[in-house]
Design a protein around this motif. Structure first.
Motif, PDB file in Angstrom:
ATOM      1  N   PHE A   1      -1.206  -5.903  -0.572  1.00 22.59           N
ATOM      2  CA  PHE A   1      -2.422  -6.491  -1.132  1.00 22.59           C
ATOM      3  C   PHE A   1      -2.041  -7.207  -2.423  1.00 22.59           C
ATOM      4  CE2 PHE A   1      -3.241  -3.342  -4.564  1.00 22.59           C
ATOM      5  CZ  PHE A   1      -2.379  -2.322  -4.174  1.00 22.59           C
ATOM      6  N   PHE A   2      -2.971  -8.002  -2.920  1.00 23.73           N
ATOM      7  CA  PHE A   2      -2.683  -8.784  -4.121  1.00 23.73           C
ATOM      8  C   PHE A   2      -3.552  -8.299  -5.263  1.00 23.73           C
ATOM      9  CE2 PHE A   2      -1.707 -11.295  -0.407  1.00 23.73           C
ATOM     10  CZ  PHE A   2      -0.413 -11.682  -0.666  1.00 23.73           C
TER      11      PHE A   2
ATOM     12  N   GLN B   1      -0.881   5.912   7.228  1.00 26.37           N
ATOM     13  CA  GLN B   1      -2.328   6.057   7.338  1.00 26.37           C
ATOM     14  C   GLN B   1      -2.801   5.706   8.745  1.00 26.37           C
ATOM     15  OE1 GLN B   1      -4.798   3.679   4.736  1.00 26.37           O
ATOM     16  NE2 GLN B   1      -6.573   4.938   5.166  1.00 26.37           N
ATOM     17  N   ARG B   2      -2.173   4.678   9.333  1.00 28.12           N
ATOM     18  CA  ARG B   2      -2.627   4.222  10.649  1.00 28.12           C
ATOM     19  C   ARG B   2      -1.656   4.600  11.760  1.00 28.12           C
ATOM     20  NH1 ARG B   2      -4.654  -1.645   8.322  1.00 28.12           N
ATOM     21  NH2 ARG B   2      -6.348  -0.801   7.075  1.00 28.12           N
TER      22      ARG B   2
ATOM     23  N   ASN C   1      -5.186  11.475   2.180  1.00 29.20           N
ATOM     24  CA  ASN C   1      -4.707  10.100   2.084  1.00 29.20           C
ATOM     25  C   ASN C   1      -3.726   9.898   0.931  1.00 29.20           C
ATOM     26  OD1 ASN C   1      -5.825   8.407   4.176  1.00 29.20           O
ATOM     27  ND2 ASN C   1      -7.819   8.933   3.332  1.00 29.20           N
TER      28      ASN C   1
ATOM     29  N   TYR D   1       0.859  -9.294   5.295  1.00 29.33           N
ATOM     30  CA  TYR D   1      -0.560  -9.412   4.975  1.00 29.33           C
ATOM     31  C   TYR D   1      -1.419  -9.193   6.226  1.00 29.33           C
ATOM     32  CZ  TYR D   1      -4.902 -11.237   3.018  1.00 29.33           C
ATOM     33  OH  TYR D   1      -6.193 -11.377   2.594  1.00 29.33           O
TER      34      TYR D   1
ATOM     35  N   GLN E   1     -11.926  -6.530   2.804  1.00 31.99           N
ATOM     36  CA  GLN E   1     -11.598  -7.443   3.905  1.00 31.99           C
ATOM     37  C   GLN E   1     -12.459  -7.194   5.135  1.00 31.99           C
ATOM     38  OE1 GLN E   1      -9.396  -5.855   2.039  1.00 31.99           O
ATOM     39  NE2 GLN E   1      -7.426  -6.878   1.929  1.00 31.99           N
TER      40      GLN E   1
ATOM     41  N   PHE F   1      -9.730   0.134  -0.236  1.00 31.57           N
ATOM     42  CA  PHE F   1      -9.778  -1.322  -0.059  1.00 31.57           C
ATOM     43  C   PHE F   1     -10.670  -1.635   1.121  1.00 31.57           C
ATOM     44  CE2 PHE F   1      -6.579  -2.923  -3.012  1.00 31.57           C
ATOM     45  CZ  PHE F   1      -6.040  -1.718  -3.431  1.00 31.57           C
TER      46      PHE F   1
ATOM     47  N   PRO G   1      -8.909   2.327   9.794  1.00 34.11           N
ATOM     48  CA  PRO G   1      -9.476   2.847   8.545  1.00 34.11           C
ATOM     49  C   PRO G   1      -9.126   1.960   7.357  1.00 34.11           C
ATOM     50  CG  PRO G   1      -7.581   4.163   9.237  1.00 34.11           C
ATOM     51  CD  PRO G   1      -7.857   3.190  10.344  1.00 34.11           C
TER      52      PRO G   1
ATOM     53  N   ASN H   1      -0.817  -7.414   8.756  1.00 35.95           N
ATOM     54  CA  ASN H   1      -0.831  -6.003   9.132  1.00 35.95           C
ATOM     55  C   ASN H   1      -1.379  -5.098   8.028  1.00 35.95           C
ATOM     56  OD1 ASN H   1       0.446  -5.685  11.872  1.00 35.95           O
ATOM     57  ND2 ASN H   1       1.912  -7.026  10.842  1.00 35.95           N
ATOM     58  N   GLU H   2      -1.878  -5.729   6.976  1.00 38.37           N
ATOM     59  CA  GLU H   2      -2.394  -4.984   5.830  1.00 38.37           C
ATOM     60  C   GLU H   2      -1.391  -3.971   5.273  1.00 38.37           C
ATOM     61  OE1 GLU H   2      -6.689  -4.059   4.932  1.00 38.37           O
ATOM     62  OE2 GLU H   2      -6.770  -4.141   7.122  1.00 38.37           O
ATOM     63  N   PHE H   3      -0.147  -4.403   5.154  1.00 38.80           N
ATOM     64  CA  PHE H   3       0.848  -3.562   4.484  1.00 38.80           C
ATOM     65  C   PHE H   3       0.864  -3.859   2.984  1.00 38.80           C
ATOM     66  CE2 PHE H   3       3.313  -3.858   8.702  1.00 38.80           C
ATOM     67  CZ  PHE H   3       2.739  -2.696   9.166  1.00 38.80           C
TER      68      PHE H   3
ATOM     69  N   PHE I   1       0.866  -1.179   0.000  1.00 37.91           N
ATOM     70  CA  PHE I   1       0.000   0.000   0.000  1.00 37.91           C
ATOM     71  C   PHE I   1       0.908   1.236   0.000  1.00 37.91           C
ATOM     72  CE2 PHE I   1      -3.109  -3.032   1.836  1.00 37.91           C
ATOM     73  CZ  PHE I   1      -4.140  -2.809   0.944  1.00 37.91           C
ATOM     74  N   ALA I   2       0.538   2.235  -0.815  1.00 38.81           N
ATOM     75  CA  ALA I   2       1.444   3.368  -1.040  1.00 38.81           C
ATOM     76  C   ALA I   2       1.732   4.153   0.239  1.00 38.81           C
ATOM     77  CB  ALA I   2       0.861   4.304  -2.099  1.00 38.81           C
ATOM     78  N   ASN I   3       0.855   4.072   1.217  1.00 38.50           N
ATOM     79  CA  ASN I   3       1.111   4.832   2.444  1.00 38.50           C
ATOM     80  C   ASN I   3       1.880   4.036   3.491  1.00 38.50           C
ATOM     81  OD1 ASN I   3      -1.077   3.216   3.170  1.00 38.50           O
ATOM     82  ND2 ASN I   3      -2.534   4.876   2.783  1.00 38.50           N
ATOM     83  N   CYS I   4       2.334   2.838   3.109  1.00 44.15           N
ATOM     84  CA  CYS I   4       3.227   2.066   3.976  1.00 44.15           C
ATOM     85  C   CYS I   4       4.615   2.161   3.361  1.00 44.15           C
ATOM     86  CB  CYS I   4       2.782   0.614   4.061  1.00 44.15           C
ATOM     87  SG  CYS I   4       1.133   0.475   4.754  1.00 44.15           S
TER      88      CYS I   4
ATOM     89  N   ASP J   1       3.755   3.177   8.566  1.00 43.94           N
ATOM     90  CA  ASP J   1       2.363   3.146   8.127  1.00 43.94           C
ATOM     91  C   ASP J   1       1.761   4.526   8.359  1.00 43.94           C
ATOM     92  OD1 ASP J   1      -0.364   2.834   7.815  1.00 43.94           O
ATOM     93  OD2 ASP J   1      -0.449   0.911   8.858  1.00 43.94           O
TER      94      ASP J   1
ATOM     95  N   ARG K   1      -7.770   0.916   3.861  1.00 49.42           N
ATOM     96  CA  ARG K   1      -6.602   1.425   3.126  1.00 49.42           C
ATOM     97  C   ARG K   1      -7.056   2.321   1.980  1.00 49.42           C
ATOM     98  NH1 ARG K   1      -2.201   1.607   5.894  1.00 49.42           N
ATOM     99  NH2 ARG K   1      -1.611  -0.380   6.801  1.00 49.42           N
ATOM    100  N   CYS K   2      -6.504   3.517   1.915  1.00 48.38           N
ATOM    101  CA  CYS K   2      -6.813   4.460   0.844  1.00 48.38           C
ATOM    102  C   CYS K   2      -5.511   4.883   0.193  1.00 48.38           C
ATOM    103  CB  CYS K   2      -7.506   5.700   1.421  1.00 48.38           C
ATOM    104  SG  CYS K   2      -9.108   5.348   2.137  1.00 48.38           S
ATOM    105  N   VAL K   3      -5.363   4.589  -1.077  1.00 43.78           N
ATOM    106  CA  VAL K   3      -4.096   4.887  -1.754  1.00 43.78           C
ATOM    107  C   VAL K   3      -4.334   5.562  -3.101  1.00 43.78           C
ATOM    108  CG1 VAL K   3      -2.820   3.010  -0.646  1.00 43.78           C
ATOM    109  CG2 VAL K   3      -4.033   2.576  -2.789  1.00 43.78           C
ATOM    110  N   PRO K   4      -3.332   6.321  -3.575  1.00 44.20           N
ATOM    111  CA  PRO K   4      -3.491   6.964  -4.884  1.00 44.20           C
ATOM    112  C   PRO K   4      -3.605   5.934  -6.016  1.00 44.20           C
ATOM    113  CG  PRO K   4      -1.258   7.298  -4.023  1.00 44.20           C
ATOM    114  CD  PRO K   4      -2.063   6.681  -2.926  1.00 44.20           C
TER     115      PRO K   4
ATOM    116  N   GLU L   1     -12.816  -5.755  -6.227  1.00 40.35           N
ATOM    117  CA  GLU L   1     -11.447  -5.895  -5.734  1.00 40.35           C
ATOM    118  C   GLU L   1     -11.142  -4.663  -4.889  1.00 40.35           C
ATOM    119  OE1 GLU L   1      -8.547  -7.319  -8.646  1.00 40.35           O
ATOM    120  OE2 GLU L   1      -6.992  -6.220  -7.569  1.00 40.35           O
TER     121      GLU L   1
END
Lengths: 363, 61, 318
Positions: free
Chosen positions: A80-81, A28-29, C300, A74, C227, C224, C243, A76-78, A10-13, A26, C245-248, C206
């Motif tokens: 995704f697939f 975002q979180r 975000n 996975y 999940q 996302f 929250p 820690n939701e860092f 994820f781009a914010n990790c 991370d 996940r929110c990404v560009p 997805e």
């Protein structure tokens, strides 16, 4: 986990590599996780590939470790697939801010007698957002209230105020009397208190209030580096990537009314009663220090925490070198150990250079 | 509400949340500050994203 | 000078104003909660003139209509029942005409007229014309038809046609929960005929995409939510603990082109578009919100949308 579909972070990790280990920040979180450098390298080289493919690249010799790594990522939701690997760009590292000065420290003690309202007026024209008032020695609540009243009346751009002040007998009553009147106040730190206490904001009081038994005698007590000061958020991280994480867009007034980057700095830019803040900001000597990012500072540049950490340019290990490591940092990125900076024999010289002996003594 | 025949309303009504107005008013007590340059008297304060100075943390106690 | 029409509470407006101040752009902010005194809106054979709150709007170079509409009926005339209703209708016609006048004479971003005419079905038809995928959708007042639709799709969802429910009486408040899955039990509870119900096939996703656009600039964010049970149907059922996940996202060029064509077709020069990227690998258009929030997209994705909006106006001023 989908081992046959490409993975993406994820781009914010964001991965930050240190000399001995790395971190995933991370943003975002607001979380930080330490990871081995092996995992860092594996992620950098293989993002966009499948786990099955990565295992094969290592000739299936390290399947267990690779599995463990990805399970951690996975869970820690860092990661995704997805097959859509090309539509997810990296996060932009841009930092910008709609202020000329975005935060300010104003120090006062029992002898301070410079014109604070004059400074507040100027901070407003500089679009300043955040102010910390540090009151050393004896509490001067009249001045504090004058400042807060002025911010209310002038409808200042300063939207949050933090106050550091010494304990006094009726402090609870005083806090009660100001908390609803001055809503800009969002942090009150009380030192030399008979007790330690941490009161997080609640329905009754939106300001965060902390009490400590510690005594903070002056600006000499500032500049500490600690995990307690880490901020893992997008604004702080991207600022640190581009600028000095403490001094960028900061302007301070020391207890004698001298304009400085921060009250602990040796360099002053004249008395706030006679020099205009605007003129100081147009002096490149004042602003050039804003550009000393962590990637330029020795030791810090090898540290896995560098972009979530604070900095200090006032007290450094080598006072002659503007890119020297913060003196009050006890972390060693090579060994990954934290120790007490004040008892480190290698720092003795710098400690006495800055006259910090008194503040290193424990109460 | 008894007057309305709920069985003939769209499903969005069936799933809507219903709260007593009195409780909402109480929860809505918010604090705002004034910033002349922004032109609204309903501005919530916003915490700074990082510590301004680095004097006071609890790690030394 | 720029005219901003917005709500007092709107954070995005505050953030854009901070950038306007930074660039030294003059603005007049009129809030939709306040009564705005109309000095005059006068028309003659040779001229049109507009003055609000003692400010001559001739000096306005552009308008950002962020939210809602101006109020020109004094507060004291609220609560007169049918009389107030009548006055509001008169006011509505006035406000829309002023918008048309300003739109014809200067740069005007956003629109009250489009906000109130937020007809989701029309938007679906327009999106289809632009070759965007849309979900199978149906509106019905008939239980049998609803059951048929339910039976021909794995799962279906329902939502409002135009606005979400927001009814406030002295005693209770009724609020929409957004999009939700339609269950057999829900259908069972209905009479044979009912007020129009809007249903759609549930598309396994997805990820979701929120695109904020301002003139020709698009800012897309992937969400996302899959999940997480709490947000599976609609990410607006926020989960505050952890929250989503929110990404560009950088949209494929052909999708971006279609979306841009769509925005021209529906005549909305700013708004927020909701899309789904489905598990069967399609971009599916869901809806457009003429005055959607963008603060969270900006934060975000580190897009600085507020700054680019302010810059748009900087160009007009120079």
């Amino acid at each position: 986990m989908k081992t046959n579909i490409p993975f993406k972070l994820f781009a914010n990790c964001i991965l930050v590599k240190g000399i001995s280990r790395s971190t995933i920040c991370d943003l975002q979180r607001n979380d930080v996780r330490v990871i081995p450098n092996d995992l860092y390298d594996l992620l950098i080289e293989n993002e966009g590939k499948t786990i099955i493919g990565i295992k094969e690249l290592y000739e299936n010799k390290f399947d267990d470790i690779i599995e463990e790594y990805f399970q951690f990522l996975y869970d820690n939701e860092f990661i995704f697939f997805t097959k859509q690997t090309t539509i997810f760009p990296k996060l932009s590292m841009d930092w910008s801010d709609s202020t000329i000065i975005n935060n300010s420290i104003i120090d006062i003690d029992e002898n301070s007698n410079y014109d604070i309202v004059n400074i507040l007026k100027q901070l407003n024209t500089l679009h300043c957002r955040h102010l910390e008032i540090r009151n050393f020695n004896n509490a001067r609540v009249n001045i504090l209230e004058d400042i807060l009243s002025f911010l209310n009346e002038s409808e200042s751009t300063i939207q949050s105020v933090e106050i550091l002040l010494p304990f006094f007998k009726d402090i609870e009553e005083w806090i009660t009397s100001i908390k609803d009147k001055f809503l800009r106040v969002d942090f009150i730190r009380v030192f030399k208190s008979p007790f330690n206490q941490n009161r997080v904001p609640n329905k009754d009081c939106k300001a965060h209030i902390m009490f400590t038994k510690q005594n903070y005698i002056s600006e000499l007590c500032c500049g500490k580096i600690s995990q307690k000061f880490f901020s893992a958020n997008m604004k702080a991280f991207t600022e640190s990537m581009n600028y000095n994480s403490c001094l960028n867009k900061k302007l301070s007034i020391d207890k004698n009314g001298i304009i400085k980057n921060c009250p602990s700095m040796q360099n002053g830019y004249g008395s706030s009663d006679s020099v205009r803040l605007e003129d100081v900001i147009s002096d490149s000597n004042f602003t050039k220090i804003w550009n000393i990012s962590k990637d330029k500072i020795s030791v810090c540049k090898d540290c896995e925490f560098r972009h979530i950490c604070t900095d200090c340019r006032a007290y450094t290990e080598n006072p002659e070198d503007e890119f020297s490591k913060p003196l009050k940092c006890g972390y060693n990125p090579k060994t990954n150990e934290w120790s007490d900076w004040s008892t480190n024999p290698l720092k003795e010289k710098a400690i006495s250079f800055y006259n910090l002996q008194a503040v290193t003594e424990k109460p | 509400m008894q007057l309305i025949k709920i069985e003939q309303l769209p499903l969005t009504f069936h799933k809507a949340t219903i709260t007593e107005t009195a409780t909402i008013k109480k929860a809505k007590k918010e604090h705002f500050i004034l910033i002349k340059k922004i032109g609204s008297d309903k501005i919530s304060t916003e915490k700074f994203y990082k510590p301004i100075s680095k004097i006071f943390s609890f790690d030394e106690d | 000078m720029i005219l901003l029409i917005s709500s007092k509470y709107d954070v995005s407006t505050n953030n854009v104003i901070k950038w306007l101040n930074y660039y030294g752009i003059n603005f007049l902010r009129l809030n939709t909660e306040d009564f705005n005194s109309l000095n005059h809106f006068s028309l003659s054979n040779t001229s049109s003139k507009l003055k609000v709150n003692n400010v001559d709007l001739d000096s306005i170079t552009s308008v950002w209509h962020r939210r809602g509409r101006l109020r020109h009926v004094p507060n004291s005339l609220n609560g007169l029942g049918k009389v107030t209703d009548y006055l509001k209708k008169e006011e509505d016609s006035l406000v829309k005409s002023i918008e048309t006048y300003l739109k014809n004479t200067r740069k005007y971003i956003g629109s009250y007229t489009s906000e109130v005419e937020n007809y989701k079905l029309e938007h679906l038809m327009m999106a289809r014309e632009c070759n965007l995928n849309i979900p199978n959708s149906m509106i019905t007042t008939n239980k049998k038809e609803l059951i048929d639709f339910y039976n021909t799709h794995d799962q279906i969802i329902s939502k409002d046609l135009r606005y979400s429910i927001n009814i406030k009486t002295e005693k209770i408040c009724i609020n929409s929960i957004g999009t939700f899955k339609v269950t057999n039990d829900l259908i069972k509870g209905l009479e044979d005929q009912f007020a129009p119900i809007y249903v759609q096939e549930y598309i396994e996703k997805e990820f979701e995409i929120r695109v904020f656009y301002f003139e020709n600039k698009m800012f897309a964010m992937g969400i996302f939510s899959q999940q997480d049970e709490q947000t599976q149907v609609d990410y607006r059922n926020y989960n505050n603990q952890v929250p989503n996940r929110c990404v560009p996202i950088s949209l494929p060029t052909d999708i971006e082109k279609k979306l841009l064509e769509f925005t021209k077709k529906v005549k909305l020069n700013t708004g927020s578009i909701d899309l789904i990227y489905s598990t069967d690998e399609r971009y599916v258009f869901l809806e457009v919100n003429p005055m959607g929030q963008f603060d969270w997209v900006s934060k975000n994705c580190n897009y600085y949308i507020e700054k680019s909006i302010a810059k748009e106006f900087l160009e007009v001023c120079n």
